[in-house]
Design a protein around this motif. Sequence first.
Motif, PDB file in Angstrom:
ATOM      1  N   ARG A  17       4.641  -1.828   6.505  1.00  0.00           N
ATOM      2  CA  ARG A  17       4.830  -1.830   5.047  1.00  0.00           C
ATOM      3  C   ARG A  17       4.818  -3.261   4.505  1.00  0.00           C
ATOM      4  N   TYR A  18       4.161  -3.432   3.355  1.00  0.00           N
ATOM      5  CA  TYR A  18       4.002  -4.762   2.770  1.00  0.00           C
ATOM      6  C   TYR A  18       4.457  -4.749   1.310  1.00  0.00           C
ATOM      7  N   VAL A  19       5.110  -5.837   0.880  1.00  0.00           N
ATOM      8  CA  VAL A  19       5.646  -5.874  -0.478  1.00  0.00           C
ATOM      9  C   VAL A  19       4.573  -6.175  -1.516  1.00  0.00           C
ATOM     10  N   GLY A  20       3.412  -6.642  -1.089  1.00  0.00           N
ATOM     11  CA  GLY A  20       2.327  -6.909  -2.024  1.00  0.00           C
ATOM     12  C   GLY A  20       1.051  -7.294  -1.300  1.00  0.00           C
ATOM     13  N   LEU A  28      -1.113   4.215 -13.376  1.00  0.00           N
ATOM     14  CA  LEU A  28      -0.588   4.867 -12.184  1.00  0.00           C
ATOM     15  C   LEU A  28       0.772   4.284 -11.828  1.00  0.00           C
ATOM     16  N   LEU A  29       1.682   5.139 -11.376  1.00  0.00           N
ATOM     17  CA  LEU A  29       3.031   4.715 -11.007  1.00  0.00           C
ATOM     18  C   LEU A  29       3.296   5.068  -9.552  1.00  0.00           C
ATOM     19  N   CYS A  30       3.681   4.054  -8.774  1.00  0.00           N
ATOM     20  CA  CYS A  30       3.966   4.252  -7.350  1.00  0.00           C
ATOM     21  C   CYS A  30       5.483   4.248  -7.159  1.00  0.00           C
ATOM     22  N   HIS A  31       6.060   5.417  -6.891  1.00  0.00           N
ATOM     23  CA  HIS A  31       7.502   5.492  -6.688  1.00  0.00           C
ATOM     24  C   HIS A  31       7.920   4.810  -5.388  1.00  0.00           C
ATOM     25  N   GLN A  32       7.031   4.805  -4.425  1.00  0.00           N
ATOM     26  CA  GLN A  32       7.232   4.075  -3.163  1.00  0.00           C
ATOM     27  C   GLN A  32       6.406   2.800  -3.296  1.00  0.00           C
ATOM     28  N   PRO A  33       7.046   1.631  -3.522  1.00  0.00           N
ATOM     29  CA  PRO A  33       6.310   0.433  -3.933  1.00  0.00           C
ATOM     30  C   PRO A  33       5.544  -0.294  -2.838  1.00  0.00           C
ATOM     31  N   ILE A  79      24.980  -8.668  -3.355  1.00  0.00           N
ATOM     32  CA  ILE A  79      25.140  -7.533  -2.448  1.00  0.00           C
ATOM     33  C   ILE A  79      23.805  -7.146  -1.818  1.00  0.00           C
ATOM     34  N   ASP A  80      22.817  -6.873  -2.657  1.00  0.00           N
ATOM     35  CA  ASP A  80      21.549  -6.378  -2.110  1.00  0.00           C
ATOM     36  C   ASP A  80      20.460  -6.488  -3.176  1.00  0.00           C
ATOM     37  N   SER A  81      19.219  -6.334  -2.743  1.00  0.00           N
ATOM     38  CA  SER A  81      18.075  -6.284  -3.654  1.00  0.00           C
ATOM     39  C   SER A  81      17.240  -5.057  -3.326  1.00  0.00           C
ATOM     40  N   THR A  82      16.814  -4.352  -4.346  1.00  0.00           N
ATOM     41  CA  THR A  82      15.945  -3.194  -4.148  1.00  0.00           C
ATOM     42  C   THR A  82      14.719  -3.330  -5.037  1.00  0.00           C
ATOM     43  N   LEU A  83      13.585  -2.905  -4.529  1.00  0.00           N
ATOM     44  CA  LEU A  83      12.347  -2.960  -5.298  1.00  0.00           C
ATOM     45  C   LEU A  83      12.259  -1.775  -6.242  1.00  0.00           C
ATOM     46  N   GLY A  84      11.708  -2.017  -7.409  1.00  0.00           N
ATOM     47  CA  GLY A  84      11.504  -0.940  -8.367  1.00  0.00           C
ATOM     48  C   GLY A  84      10.185  -0.227  -8.117  1.00  0.00           C
ATOM     49  N   ASN A  85       9.800   0.642  -9.020  1.00  0.00           N
ATOM     50  CA  ASN A  85       8.511   1.313  -8.934  1.00  0.00           C
ATOM     51  C   ASN A  85       7.386   0.299  -9.150  1.00  0.00           C
ATOM     52  N   ILE A  87      -7.813  -4.727 -11.831  1.00  0.00           N
ATOM     53  CA  ILE A  87      -6.691  -3.921 -11.354  1.00  0.00           C
ATOM     54  C   ILE A  87      -5.458  -4.816 -11.336  1.00  0.00           C
ATOM     55  N   ASP A  88      -4.430  -4.409 -12.036  1.00  0.00           N
ATOM     56  CA  ASP A  88      -3.191  -5.172 -12.135  1.00  0.00           C
ATOM     57  C   ASP A  88      -2.051  -4.415 -11.461  1.00  0.00           C
ATOM     58  N   GLY A  89      -1.120  -5.172 -10.860  1.00  0.00           N
ATOM     59  CA  GLY A  89       0.061  -4.566 -10.262  1.00  0.00           C
ATOM     60  C   GLY A  89       0.018  -4.435  -8.760  1.00  0.00           C
ATOM     61  N   VAL A  90      -1.029  -4.961  -8.121  1.00  0.00           N
ATOM     62  CA  VAL A  90      -1.113  -4.817  -6.660  1.00  0.00           C
ATOM     63  C   VAL A  90      -0.212  -5.814  -5.934  1.00  0.00           C
ATOM     64  N   GLY A  91       0.171  -6.897  -6.617  1.00  0.00           N
ATOM     65  CA  GLY A  91       0.984  -7.908  -5.964  1.00  0.00           C
ATOM     66  C   GLY A  91       2.446  -7.852  -6.363  1.00  0.00           C
ATOM     67  N   GLU A  92       2.690  -7.998  -7.658  1.00  0.00           N
ATOM     68  CA  GLU A  92       4.071  -8.114  -8.126  1.00  0.00           C
ATOM     69  C   GLU A  92       4.725  -6.745  -8.296  1.00  0.00           C
ATOM     70  N   VAL A  93       6.035  -6.732  -8.103  1.00  0.00           N
ATOM     71  CA  VAL A  93       6.829  -5.530  -8.337  1.00  0.00           C
ATOM     72  C   VAL A  93       8.237  -5.983  -8.700  1.00  0.00           C
ATOM     73  N   GLY A  94       8.860  -5.288  -9.630  1.00  0.00           N
ATOM     74  CA  GLY A  94      10.177  -5.679 -10.094  1.00  0.00           C
ATOM     75  C   GLY A  94      11.256  -5.509  -9.033  1.00  0.00           C
ATOM     76  N   VAL A  95      12.316  -6.327  -9.144  1.00  0.00           N
ATOM     77  CA  VAL A  95      13.423  -6.298  -8.191  1.00  0.00           C
ATOM     78  C   VAL A  95      14.726  -6.068  -8.943  1.00  0.00           C
TER      79      VAL A  95
END
Length: 283
Positions: A279-282, A134-139, A51-57, A27-35
């Motif tokens: 909530r956790y980022v990874g 699978l795509l998680c819109h809420q990362p 200014i700011d950073s937002t996480l992607g899908n 399973i890949d993608g459980v840790g990293e997520v684009g910023v």
Amino acid sequence: MQEIIITNQNGESITLGNRAPFFLETIDGVGEVGVAIESQKAPKQDGSTYIDSTLGNRAITIKGMIIAKGDPDAVLQARRLMQRVINPKLDEVNIVYRQGNLVKEIKAIAESTPVFPAAKGNQGLYYQKFLLYLLCHQPFWLDTFYESRKMSYLMGGIQFRLRLPTAFSYRGFKRTALNEGDVAAPVEIEFTGPAINPTVSNLTTGEFITVNRKLEEEDILYISTAFGEKHVKINGENAFHYIELDSTFWQLIPGENLLSYTSNKDSIKTKVLVKWKNRYVGL
């Protein structure tokens, strides 16, 4: 040992792990997520201003194999079950990830129906490889349970000038809430009357939300502060128009938050429940 439980909106689920028929390989993608980094640049400025950073899908890819020894029909049945559970037309699925004592969940939508490769080595009489995209819109990964704090009010209280370690006949309408996650967490508030113009505040951030409405003893006020899911309801009916204009749909910042409620009508029957999921980022 990793285990993945995927459940759809109809309550049907499959478990991917080390047991038949669905074996989990990777399973890949459980840790990293684009910023996405937001910045601005002024004329003649060297570099730019952050200014700011937002996480992607969050994109999750799962590889595994269906194995059904001695029963070719079981492979076909398992394929059909997987297709039925991971059906993009049924909206998002809930994914629960388990590894040792770590248990977290996230919602995702299938980017395609399950992929069953047909090339040599990918399928046989008693096995079939599969791929899930699978795509998680809420990362953010969430706890599978709600943290909660209850607040209630007991009128009066006896105060002494002596420095006593205990406050007599006093039950506070302030409580500390600990957000153990990596980012701010939206809350769900349940305010049970009676109350007049009830207000629930996060004293740590200085934010509050006030509903300019009288609540009878049988009335229940519901508030959600989640982005895209904000709502204010009284007994299930929309009450957004009663919100004080200066109100903020506040969230719990990471760490300790001091919460309180106030009302223009104090009553020992008034109860306030605040609940949230960290909530956790990874993982």
